[in-house]
Enzyme design. Structure first.
Site, mmCIF file in Angstrom:
data_model
loop_
_atom_site.group_PDB
_atom_site.id
_atom_site.type_symbol
_atom_site.label_atom_id
_atom_site.label_comp_id
_atom_site.label_asym_id
_atom_site.label_seq_id
_atom_site.Cartn_x
_atom_site.Cartn_y
_atom_site.Cartn_z
ATOM 1 N N GLU A 277 9.429 30.490 31.390
ATOM 2 C CA GLU A 277 9.742 29.022 31.509
ATOM 3 C C GLU A 277 8.601 28.154 31.062
ATOM 4 O O GLU A 277 8.886 27.184 30.598
ATOM 5 C CB GLU A 277 10.072 28.942 33.397
ATOM 6 C CG GLU A 277 11.450 29.453 33.545
ATOM 7 C CD GLU A 277 12.583 29.023 32.689
ATOM 8 O OE1 GLU A 277 12.725 27.972 32.321
ATOM 9 O OE2 GLU A 277 13.635 29.998 32.458
ATOM 10 N N TRP A 280 9.200 27.721 27.567
ATOM 11 C CA TRP A 280 10.298 26.829 27.055
ATOM 12 C C TRP A 280 9.638 25.518 27.098
ATOM 13 O O TRP A 280 10.122 24.515 26.150
ATOM 14 C CB TRP A 280 11.444 26.763 28.350
ATOM 15 C CG TRP A 280 12.415 27.558 28.041
ATOM 16 C CD1 TRP A 280 12.724 28.746 28.602
ATOM 17 C CD2 TRP A 280 13.533 27.495 26.986
ATOM 18 N NE1 TRP A 280 13.949 29.336 28.034
ATOM 19 C CE2 TRP A 280 14.341 28.624 27.055
ATOM 20 C CE3 TRP A 280 13.934 26.445 26.155
ATOM 21 C CZ2 TRP A 280 15.567 28.934 26.555
ATOM 22 C CZ3 TRP A 280 15.101 26.775 25.396
ATOM 23 C CH2 TRP A 280 15.972 27.836 25.428
ATOM 24 N N TRP A 308 32.447 10.983 20.457
ATOM 25 C CA TRP A 308 31.939 10.516 21.814
ATOM 26 C C TRP A 308 32.540 9.299 22.117
ATOM 27 O O TRP A 308 32.960 8.439 21.420
ATOM 28 C CB TRP A 308 30.363 10.314 21.854
ATOM 29 C CG TRP A 308 29.369 11.503 21.463
ATOM 30 C CD1 TRP A 308 28.770 11.341 19.997
ATOM 31 C CD2 TRP A 308 29.077 12.685 21.914
ATOM 32 N NE1 TRP A 308 28.053 12.584 19.978
ATOM 33 C CE2 TRP A 308 28.351 13.115 21.154
ATOM 34 C CE3 TRP A 308 29.473 13.141 23.246
ATOM 35 C CZ2 TRP A 308 27.812 14.653 21.507
ATOM 36 C CZ3 TRP A 308 28.888 14.347 23.299
ATOM 37 C CH2 TRP A 308 28.171 14.923 22.655
HETATM 38 P P1 FAD Z 1 9.776 25.786 37.483
HETATM 39 O O1 FAD Z 1 11.075 26.601 37.297
HETATM 40 O O2 FAD Z 1 8.909 25.759 38.504
HETATM 41 O O3 FAD Z 1 9.046 25.975 35.992
HETATM 42 C C1 FAD Z 1 8.025 25.865 35.737
HETATM 43 C C2 FAD Z 1 7.539 24.872 34.556
HETATM 44 O O4 FAD Z 1 7.886 25.353 33.277
HETATM 45 C C3 FAD Z 1 8.254 23.565 35.076
HETATM 46 O O5 FAD Z 1 7.267 22.942 35.449
HETATM 47 C C4 FAD Z 1 8.424 23.010 33.237
HETATM 48 O O6 FAD Z 1 7.080 22.423 33.069
HETATM 49 C C5 FAD Z 1 8.732 24.403 32.742
HETATM 50 N N1 FAD Z 1 9.894 24.433 32.245
HETATM 51 C C6 FAD Z 1 10.947 25.046 33.214
HETATM 52 N N2 FAD Z 1 12.142 25.039 32.990
HETATM 53 C C7 FAD Z 1 11.899 24.240 31.568
HETATM 54 C C8 FAD Z 1 12.819 24.053 30.520
HETATM 55 N N3 FAD Z 1 14.130 24.269 30.483
HETATM 56 N N4 FAD Z 1 12.602 23.069 29.512
HETATM 57 C C9 FAD Z 1 11.158 22.962 29.358
HETATM 58 N N5 FAD Z 1 10.238 23.239 30.292
HETATM 59 C C10 FAD Z 1 10.694 24.008 31.500
HETATM 60 N N6 FAD Z 1 11.622 19.083 32.056
HETATM 61 C C11 FAD Z 1 10.620 18.247 32.281
HETATM 62 O O7 FAD Z 1 9.519 18.694 32.398
HETATM 63 N N7 FAD Z 1 10.830 16.779 31.796
HETATM 64 C C12 FAD Z 1 12.293 16.410 31.587
HETATM 65 O O8 FAD Z 1 12.121 15.309 31.098
HETATM 66 C C13 FAD Z 1 13.129 17.394 31.709
HETATM 67 N N8 FAD Z 1 14.501 17.037 31.363
HETATM 68 C C14 FAD Z 1 15.645 17.770 31.536
HETATM 69 C C15 FAD Z 1 16.976 17.328 31.306
HETATM 70 C C16 FAD Z 1 17.772 18.395 31.215
HETATM 71 C C17 FAD Z 1 19.586 17.746 31.117
HETATM 72 C C18 FAD Z 1 17.572 19.589 31.706
HETATM 73 C C19 FAD Z 1 18.853 20.632 31.562
HETATM 74 C C20 FAD Z 1 16.420 19.997 32.074
HETATM 75 C C21 FAD Z 1 15.407 19.139 31.739
HETATM 76 N N9 FAD Z 1 13.977 19.749 32.060
HETATM 77 C C22 FAD Z 1 12.810 18.724 31.912
HETATM 78 C C23 FAD Z 1 13.767 21.093 32.202
HETATM 79 C C24 FAD Z 1 13.655 21.565 33.582
HETATM 80 O O9 FAD Z 1 14.945 21.203 34.293
HETATM 81 C C25 FAD Z 1 12.427 21.059 34.314
HETATM 82 O O10 FAD Z 1 11.251 21.418 33.846
HETATM 83 C C26 FAD Z 1 12.323 21.980 35.727
HETATM 84 O O11 FAD Z 1 13.695 21.781 36.362
HETATM 85 C C27 FAD Z 1 11.113 21.291 36.251
HETATM 86 O O12 FAD Z 1 11.028 22.025 37.653
HETATM 87 P P2 FAD Z 1 10.093 22.994 38.313
HETATM 88 O O13 FAD Z 1 8.754 22.549 37.990
HETATM 89 O O14 FAD Z 1 10.335 23.263 39.623
HETATM 90 O O15 FAD Z 1 10.430 24.153 37.236
#
Ligand code: FAD
Length: 478
Positions: A277, A280, A308
């Site tokens: 993740e 990602w 759209w």
């Molecule tokens: P965890 O599951 O604990 O993951 C650890 C870290 O991995 C996160 O803090 C983040 O830095 C990174 N990560 C995890 N999933 C993703 C992902 N799919 N894409 C990129 N990085 C990821 N993330 C943002 O940081 N900023 C945003 O503006 C953002 N917008 C989003 C918009 C949409 C429509 C979607 C579907 C996802 C978006 N995300 C965004 C990705 C993701 O949802 C969040 O990073 C994640 O939910 C953050 O929660 P966490 O720190 O508990 O994640």
């Protein structure tokens, strides 16, 4: 005339921390250092920070400034003018910063570097925000990856391992400004309306809050992450995203911190998944760097002809969490109340907006940009393009999340949904995700009057899905 004081500058940007801050550590080695922060709403143009991010930034800067004994100088405006002023006041030897990757920041920093070097100021930049910078992970033919799996597995994991975190430096060389600068309050980052009061109990922006979150996650969330991360009521996600966005913790600290748990029994798959993740996040930055139009333009051009719709009323109901689909409404209200939304629910509300409501992903991206405390140009635009199907490595267009089955599967007891949609708290689980199917006596026992204290569904799932599929067919996305 007295000689100007010789100093170097550390310019804090997306690196609001003291530990594992490569540019700051190098700067401090070089002599007296003036730490500064510049709020640049000039070069950011369309990418000006949203309200929730400003709230977070205020508290993060306040925390950092305390750690530095109140010595940060704050400025508001165009960095070029601010550095010109500083070089009139001081004999500026060097300026240090950690690199940023948003197209507008790259352009600004390049121009600035050239300008300052012409004035014989030494500029030194470092990587403080990514595990692998975008130009270091390319395919064998030198082009960027467009698909996550080979990017991460072949590109990242086979590249040299990320830099190990470095210790917090001694702060004895940090000096105070002899001239006027603004105070943190002068930056006026806090919104006029106090919508953020509840958020102050939920979050602790800053480096200490980041370390606490990481340790809590590693001790209680990482084991079981792979499965648990899908369930919004579970405590298996780290919530580190805002801290990483503002650089209150580096991805290197998170990566190596997580790897310390390698020996824990049964954790191997969870650890691997968590690291991917982080991958990602790296991939999103790589996409933004190599395809700088990512926030504005569909990466798959065939989406330019997608029909759209525009419908402000429907969009407003989505924003307010009044669509009549409980899991969607819970997510949108979580966003509004906490500045955060669980990843699974981000995918559900995103799919609902672009596929069931047929509204442009830009609308969702803009709303998230304003409301998320982790709003991040790379991750937000890459993720919205992924949800819409228009991105590089996107969800296929026919993958339309069904908000009813998603709710049943990922929040079976309704713990998460009922927290944010309390008007449904007495509805039995059987009807929670489709309240319109509940018999009248059950609705009335649960004190629900559909269309009155909880909305009727804004669109039918079956019909809107068919409409979306036929719209996708029209642009011949096969
Ligand atoms: P965890 O599951 O604990 O993951 C650890 C870290 O991995 C996160 O803090 C983040 O830095 C990174 N990560 C995890 N999933 C993703 C992902 N799919 N894409 C990129 N990085 C990821 N993330 C943002 O940081 N900023 C945003 O503006 C953002 N917008 C989003 C918009 C949409 C429509 C979607 C579907 C996802 C978006 N995300 C965004 C990705 C993701 O949802 C969040 O990073 C994640 O939910 C953050 O929660 P966490 O720190 O508990 O994640």
């Amino acid at each position: 005339m007295t000689a100007k004081r010789l100093i170097s500058i550390h310019w804090f940007r997306q690196d609001l921390r003291l530990s594992d801050n490569p540019a700051l550590s190098e700067a401090i080695e070089s002599g007296d250092i003036l730490p500064i922060y510049i709020l640049d709403d000039i070069n950011s143009n369309d990418n000006k920070m949203g309200e929730a991010s400003r709230w977070w930034l205020h508290h993060s800067l306040s925390n950092l400034n305390k750690k530095l004994g109140g010595k940060i100088s704050f400025y508001n405006g165009d960095p070029k003018e601010i550095f010109n002023k500083l070089s009139e006041q001081y004999d500026v030897k060097s300026i240090y910063w950690n690199r940023c990757y948003e197209p507008w920041r790259i352009k600004r920093d390049k121009d600035l570097k050239k300008d300052l070097e012409e004035k014989n100021i030494h500029i030194e930049t470092h990587n403080g925000s990514l595990l692998w910078e975008p130009w270091t992970v390319l395919k064998n033919d030198g082009t960027p990856y467009r698909v996550f799996s080979p990017y991460y597995k072949r590109g990242c994991l086979e590249a040299p391992a990320p830099r190990e975190p470095i210790q917090e430096p001694s702060l004895s060389n940090i000096v105070s400004n002899l001239f006027d600068s603004l105070s943190l309050d002068d930056l006026d980052l806090l919104p006029d309306v106090g919508w953020y009061e509840d958020m102050e109990n939920l979050w602790s922006p800053g480096e200490d809050g980041a370390k606490e979150k990481l340790h809590k996650f590693l001790d209680y969330g990482l084991l079981g992450y792979k499965e648990g991360r899908n369930f919004p009521a579970k405590k298996n996600v780290s919530q580190l995203s805002p801290y990483m966005h503002f650089g209150e913790i580096s991805p290197n600290q998170v990566w190596y911190g997580a790897n310390m748990k390698e020996g824990v029994k049964g954790i191997a798959d969870d650890l691997k998944h968590f690291l991917s993740e982080l991958g990602w996040r790296e991939f999103s930055y790589s996409l933004l760097y190599h395809f700088p139009s990512l926030p504005k333009e569909n990466l798959q051009k065939k989406f330019d002809n997608f029909p759209w719709q525009e419908n402000k009323k429907v969009l407003d109901r989505w924003k307010k969490g009044l669509t009549g689909y409980p899991i969607v409404d819970a997510g949108m209200r979580e966003l509004w109340q906490t500045g955060y939304m669980h990843n699974r629910v981000r995918m559900i509300v995103g799919s609902f907006l672009v596929k069931n409501l047929l509204l442009h992903w830009h609308e969702g991206e803009k709303w998230f940009w304003d409301c998320l405390i982790d709003a991040d140009l790379a991750s937000n635009s890459a993720s919205w393009q992924w949800v819409a199907g228009s991105g590089a490595d996107a969800a296929p267009y026919f993958r339309i999340f069904n908000p009813i089955t998603q709710g049943v599967r990922f929040d079976p007891e309704g713990e998460y949904t009922k927290k944010y949609v309390p008007e449904l708290k007495d509805l039995p689980s059987k009807y929670l995700y489709s309240p319109w199917e509940a018999p009248d006596d059950i609705l009335s026992e649960a004190n629900i009057i559909l269309g009155d204290n909880y909305p009727k569904p804004i669109v039918g799932i079956k019909e809107s899905r068919e409409k979306a599929l036929s719209a996708f067919d029209k642009i011949r996305i096969k």
